[in-house]
Motif scaffolding. Structure first.
Motif, short mmCIF file in Angstrom:
data_model
loop_
_atom_site.label_atom_id
_atom_site.label_comp_id
_atom_site.label_asym_id
_atom_site.label_seq_id
_atom_site.Cartn_x
_atom_site.Cartn_y
_atom_site.Cartn_z
N ILE A 237 1.35 0.97 95.83
CA ILE A 237 2.23 -0.12 95.38
C ILE A 237 2.41 -1.15 96.49
CG2 ILE A 237 4.60 -0.68 94.70
CD1 ILE A 237 4.62 1.87 93.05
N LYS A 238 2.58 -0.65 97.73
CA LYS A 238 2.72 -1.56 98.87
C LYS A 238 1.47 -2.41 99.04
CE LYS A 238 2.17 -0.40 103.22
NZ LYS A 238 2.31 0.25 104.52
N THR A 239 0.31 -1.80 98.90
CA THR A 239 -0.94 -2.54 99.00
C THR A 239 -1.05 -3.59 97.89
OG1 THR A 239 -2.00 -0.60 99.95
CG2 THR A 239 -3.45 -2.31 99.12
N ASP A 240 -0.64 -3.21 96.68
CA ASP A 240 -0.66 -4.17 95.57
C ASP A 240 0.28 -5.34 95.82
OD1 ASP A 240 -2.49 -2.64 94.23
OD2 ASP A 240 -1.09 -1.81 92.76
N LEU A 241 1.44 -5.06 96.42
CA LEU A 241 2.38 -6.15 96.73
C LEU A 241 1.79 -7.11 97.76
CD1 LEU A 241 5.82 -4.30 96.87
CD2 LEU A 241 5.14 -6.10 95.28
N LEU A 242 1.08 -6.57 98.73
CA LEU A 242 0.47 -7.42 99.75
C LEU A 242 -0.64 -8.29 99.16
CD1 LEU A 242 0.31 -4.96 102.78
CD2 LEU A 242 1.82 -6.93 102.50
N VAL A 243 -1.36 -7.77 98.19
CA VAL A 243 -2.42 -8.51 97.54
C VAL A 243 -1.83 -9.54 96.58
CG1 VAL A 243 -4.37 -8.30 95.95
CG2 VAL A 243 -4.12 -6.68 97.79
N GLY A 244 -0.70 -9.20 95.99
CA GLY A 244 -0.03 -10.12 95.08
C GLY A 244 -0.21 -9.80 93.61
N LEU B 7 10.24 1.35 91.21
CA LEU B 7 10.02 1.17 89.77
C LEU B 7 11.10 0.30 89.14
CD1 LEU B 7 8.81 4.75 88.73
CD2 LEU B 7 7.44 2.69 88.88
N ALA B 8 12.34 0.41 89.63
CA ALA B 8 13.43 -0.40 89.10
C ALA B 8 13.22 -1.88 89.42
CB ALA B 8 14.77 0.08 89.66
N LYS B 9 12.59 -2.16 90.53
CA LYS B 9 12.29 -3.56 90.88
C LYS B 9 11.40 -4.22 89.84
CE LYS B 9 12.56 -3.05 95.90
NZ LYS B 9 11.77 -3.10 97.15
N PHE B 10 10.56 -3.41 89.20
CA PHE B 10 9.63 -3.94 88.19
C PHE B 10 10.08 -3.59 86.77
CE2 PHE B 10 7.18 -3.15 92.07
CZ PHE B 10 6.77 -4.44 92.32
N ASN B 11 11.36 -3.24 86.62
CA ASN B 11 11.95 -2.89 85.33
C ASN B 11 11.22 -1.77 84.61
OD1 ASN B 11 13.91 -4.92 85.62
ND2 ASN B 11 12.52 -6.46 84.76
N LYS B 12 10.81 -0.79 85.37
CA LYS B 12 10.12 0.37 84.80
C LYS B 12 10.97 1.62 84.78
CE LYS B 12 6.05 -1.07 83.76
NZ LYS B 12 5.50 -0.90 82.42
N PHE B 13 12.12 1.57 85.43
CA PHE B 13 12.96 2.77 85.47
C PHE B 13 14.38 2.41 85.16
CE2 PHE B 13 15.16 6.39 87.35
CZ PHE B 13 14.43 7.41 86.82
N LEU C 275 3.98 9.84 97.59
CA LEU C 275 3.83 8.98 98.78
C LEU C 275 2.56 8.12 98.69
CD1 LEU C 275 4.92 11.42 101.63
CD2 LEU C 275 6.13 9.39 100.81
N ASP C 276 1.50 8.69 98.17
CA ASP C 276 0.26 7.91 97.99
C ASP C 276 0.48 6.78 96.99
OD1 ASP C 276 -1.06 9.51 99.80
OD2 ASP C 276 -2.04 10.76 98.27
N GLY C 277 1.23 7.06 95.94
CA GLY C 277 1.54 6.02 94.96
C GLY C 277 2.36 4.89 95.56
N LEU C 278 3.33 5.25 96.40
CA LEU C 278 4.13 4.22 97.08
C LEU C 278 3.25 3.37 97.99
CD1 LEU C 278 7.40 6.13 98.03
CD2 LEU C 278 7.18 4.21 96.46
N GLU C 279 2.32 3.99 98.66
CA GLU C 279 1.39 3.26 99.54
C GLU C 279 0.53 2.30 98.73
OE1 GLU C 279 -0.01 2.19 103.21
OE2 GLU C 279 1.53 3.70 102.83
N ILE D 39 0.23 -6.47 90.96
CA ILE D 39 0.62 -5.07 90.81
C ILE D 39 0.04 -4.53 89.52
CG2 ILE D 39 2.56 -3.51 90.53
CD1 ILE D 39 4.07 -5.26 92.42
N SER D 40 -0.62 -3.40 89.63
CA SER D 40 -1.27 -2.77 88.48
C SER D 40 -0.23 -2.09 87.60
CB SER D 40 -2.29 -1.74 88.97
OG SER D 40 -2.76 -0.98 87.92
N GLU D 41 -0.28 -2.41 86.32
CA GLU D 41 0.65 -1.81 85.35
C GLU D 41 0.38 -0.31 85.20
OE1 GLU D 41 3.94 -2.39 82.91
OE2 GLU D 41 2.90 -3.92 84.07
N SER D 42 -0.88 0.06 85.23
CA SER D 42 -1.22 1.48 85.09
C SER D 42 -0.73 2.30 86.28
CB SER D 42 -2.72 1.65 84.91
OG SER D 42 -3.40 1.24 86.07
N ARG D 43 -0.74 1.69 87.46
CA ARG D 43 -0.23 2.40 88.65
C ARG D 43 1.27 2.64 88.54
NH1 ARG D 43 -3.28 2.32 92.94
NH2 ARG D 43 -4.04 0.25 92.50
N LEU D 44 1.99 1.66 88.02
CA LEU D 44 3.43 1.83 87.83
C LEU D 44 3.71 2.90 86.78
CD1 LEU D 44 4.62 -1.89 87.94
CD2 LEU D 44 4.87 -0.16 89.72
N ASN D 45 2.94 2.91 85.71
CA ASN D 45 3.12 3.94 84.68
C ASN D 45 2.79 5.33 85.21
OD1 ASN D 45 3.97 2.10 82.74
ND2 ASN D 45 1.86 1.72 82.03
#
Length: 138
Positions: free
Chosen positions: A85-92, A132-138, A79-83, A94-100
């Motif tokens: 990711i949401k913050t990264d989307l708002l900033v514009g 993750l599928a939205k960013f082609n990671k899964f 849940l913290d990771g999803l939060e 997205i951290s690759e390491s966070r997705l990994n």
């Protein structure tokens, strides 16, 4: 411990040395209580081996309360990771390491403990997989 008065330590030793010199014939002697040292008893090692095996077997069994806490922590981490990711989307950006990191959390194996807890974690994992599928990671 710090000793501040050296005279306190030395003065009783001097008095006892004088007393010992007066009482004896002037020669130093050591009182011997026993002429031979005590023999130690042999321990039985065959009984100890059974105890060690039992302890090792107990360590292999996982505590159900520990497993539940571990599953809850995993859910909170997801849940913290999803939060984040949401913050990264708002900033514009997205951290690759966070997705990994999120991909590693989702692919970790987990045990089945409580059906209610498992269904909740399944829902969280599904949401993470969708993100993750939205960013082609899964």
């Amino acid at each position: 411990m710090r000793i501040t008065d050296a005279n306190r330590i030395n003065s009783p030793a001097k008095k006892s040395a004088k007393k010992a010199g007066k009482a004896g014939d002037g020669a130093f002697s050591v009182r011997q209580e026993e002429s031979s040292p005590k023999q130690t008893e042999a321990t039985s090692q065959s009984q100890d081996v059974g105890g060690i095996d039992a302890l090792l077997a107990l360590q292999a069994v996982e505590d159900p309360t520990f497993a539940r806490k571990k599953a809850i922590k995993r859910g909170h981490d997801l849940l913290d990771g999803l939060e984040q990711i949401k913050t990264d989307l708002l900033v514009g950006q997205i951290s690759e390491s966070r997705l990994n990191n999120m991909l590693n959390l989702v692919t970790k194996a987990r045990g089945n403990l409580d059906p209610t807890l498992d269904s909740l974690i399944d829902d969280i994992e599904l949401r993470v997989r969708v993100e993750l599928a939205k960013f082609n990671k899964f």
